[in-house]
Design an enzyme around this catalytic site. Structure first.
Site, PDB file in Angstrom:
ATOM      1  N   GLU A 164     -11.384   4.333  -5.900  1.00  0.00           N
ATOM      2  CA  GLU A 164     -11.363   2.971  -6.205  1.00  0.00           C
ATOM      3  C   GLU A 164     -11.563   2.791  -7.715  1.00  0.00           C
ATOM      4  OE1 GLU A 164     -10.490   0.818  -3.992  1.00  0.00           O
ATOM      5  OE2 GLU A 164     -10.329   2.355  -2.346  1.00  0.00           O
ATOM      6  N   ARG A 217       1.000  -1.109  -0.111  1.00  0.00           N
ATOM      7  CA  ARG A 217       0.096   0.048  -0.037  1.00  0.00           C
ATOM      8  C   ARG A 217       0.960   1.050   0.026  1.00  0.00           C
ATOM      9  NH1 ARG A 217      -2.598   4.315   0.018  1.00  0.00           N
ATOM     10  NH2 ARG A 217      -4.913   4.379   1.062  1.00  0.00           N
ATOM     11  N   ARG A 253      -0.789  -5.325   4.878  1.00  0.00           N
ATOM     12  CA  ARG A 253      -0.306  -4.823   3.577  1.00  0.00           C
ATOM     13  C   ARG A 253       1.098  -4.165   4.043  1.00  0.00           C
ATOM     14  NH1 ARG A 253      -5.291  -1.735   0.762  1.00  0.00           N
ATOM     15  NH2 ARG A 253      -5.167  -0.951   2.838  1.00  0.00           N
TER      16      ARG A 253
END
Length: 431
Positions: free
Chosen positions: A284, A276, A320
């Site tokens: 998105e 990330r 992440r």
């Protein structure tokens, strides 16, 4: 009868006289009259020939305490004799013992604090004042111009020091930092070409200087050349030398998939990790401009080997990896902000480049960049500070969409509520 009485008297005298002859002789002293007034307490020791009553076998601290209580009682106005009797009662000793303690206390000065003896140190020893070298004197003179941000003077002094001692590592760092700070100062004044020269001089001093690389990249878009690993630069002046910053080789990873505008999958040692991007957020994939942000991220990193720079945190709550992603000398996180594909979104403590990101975001919004595309100029009456329009205020769908896109690009979102179904298309009733 008379003869019997005479006989009885003789017998009686015969018994008493011998007994009196055997008894010890004693002299009865006349009683001493009691004084009506107690003598005042004095600190004068008694005469040497005065007989002294025995001192009770208390340790010295206890005897000192008894003495101080006696004096305090006498000072309070209690009579002399009464004070002795009260102290004797308190401590379960005789009055004579109290008197003996009084004499001892007066002689030894228990009411006067004992002065602390000061050791004799002898004559003071002169400490030699160290003689500073020329470079040390110059280093001390740096503090004034550094505090005043007079970078030209700092650079002049540091260059003099390095001319004397070329291997003074701390001064090499300071010369690099001074060039970077001077370049930033010139850029803020609008002297961009001079600023570029300062950043270039900084890289001549320290070729792996990440701060100078980023500043040149901001001024020129991108700086061509071989990959340069960003390094942390100790910009503030420190009074003591510090070891030079060593170049840290960033871990390398192979990008295997671009998930969206701010998330990728990489392979490290044969294992797949999600990464990330730190400090930014992109729409998105299904949201407005989301597909453009994903496409731009794909263009920047797709199939490439990237460097992963860690800030403070290792991972986010989803597991992440949190990283700044570098392709050569290009930081992808910052490039997405510069192009208008991402907005700044920081979470302490991972804020190493937040100032850079905010600066790029401001420039992108002022230029109207949205993922590298210039939007259709909005209607002259379109503003984004408050909700004042609805779809009926626009003559065409293009005008409504331009206003919607404009406010989104400035970070105000759908302030006028033109996109009721959140599909990125404004005022569909006008189509």
């Amino acid at each position: 009868m008379r003869r019997n009485k005479l006989w009885l008297l003789l017998i009686t005298l015969g018994i008493i006289l011998p007994l009196m002859a055997c008894a010890p002789q004693s002299t009865l002293a006349a009683p001493t009259p009691l004084s009506t007034a107690a003598p005042a307490f004095t600190n004068t020791p008694p005469p040497i020939d005065t007989p002294r009553a025995p001192v009770p076998t208390f340790v010295v601290p206890i005897r000192m305490q008894i003495f101080r209580e006696l004096v305090a009682l006498e000072d309070s106005g209690v009579g002399y004799a009464e004070a002795f009797e009260e102290i004797a009662r308190r401590w379960g000793i005789t009055v004579d013992a109290v008197k003996a303690i009084e004499v001892e206390g007066i002689e030894k000065g228990w009411l006067t604090p004992t002065p602390t003896a000061t050791p004799t140190l002898g004559p003071p020893i002169a400490t030699p004042v160290p003689t500073l070298t020329v470079e040390e004197q110059l280093a001390q003179s740096l503090h004034g111009p550094w505090a005043a941000q007079d970078w030209e003077e700092v650079i002049r002094l540091v260059e003099q020091i390095l001319a004397i001692t070329p291997d003074y590592d701390d001064m090499v760092q300071k010369l690099y930092a001074a060039h970077v700070n001077h370049g930033r100062q010139l850029a803020a004044e609008g002297r961009l070409e001079e600023a570029k020269m300062e950043f270039t001089h900084a890289l001549e001093v320290k070729p792996d200087g990440g701060e100078a690389v980023v500043e040149l990249w901001i001024l020129a878009g991108r700086t061509p050349g071989p990959p340069i690993v960003p390094a942390t630069v100790p910009i503030p002046l420190t009074p003591t030398p510090v070891p030079p910053v060593t170049t840290v080789v960033l871990p390398q990873a192979q990008v295997v998939r671009v998930i969206d505008g701010d998330t990728i999958e990489v392979s490290i040692g044969g294992k797949i990790y999600k990464v990330r991007y730190i400090g930014i957020d992109t729409p998105e994939t299904g949201e407005w401009m989301g597909s453009k942000a994903t496409a731009k991220n794909e263009e920047l990193v797709g199939g490439k080997v990237v460097g992963l720079e860690k800030d403070v945190s290792e991972t986010d709550k989803y597991g992440r990896l949190l990283r700044y992603v570098w392709v050569g000398n290009l930081m992808v996180n910052a490039e997405l902000v510069r192009l208008g594909c991402a907005q700044v979104s920081t979470y302490p403590p991972d804020v190493k480049y937040v100032d850079l990101f905010l600066r790029l975001q401001r420039e992108a919004r002022e230029a109207g960049r949205m993922c590298g595309l210039t939007p259709t100029p909005p209607s002259a009456v379109c503003e984004c500070l408050r909700n004042i329009y609805n779809c009926a205020d626009f003559g065409t769908h293009a005008e409504a969409q331009a206003c919607y896109d404009h406010c989104k690009s400035l970070g105000y979102g759908d302030v006028h509520l033109l996109d009721g179904d959140n599909d990125g298309v404004a005022c569909e009733s006008l189509l």
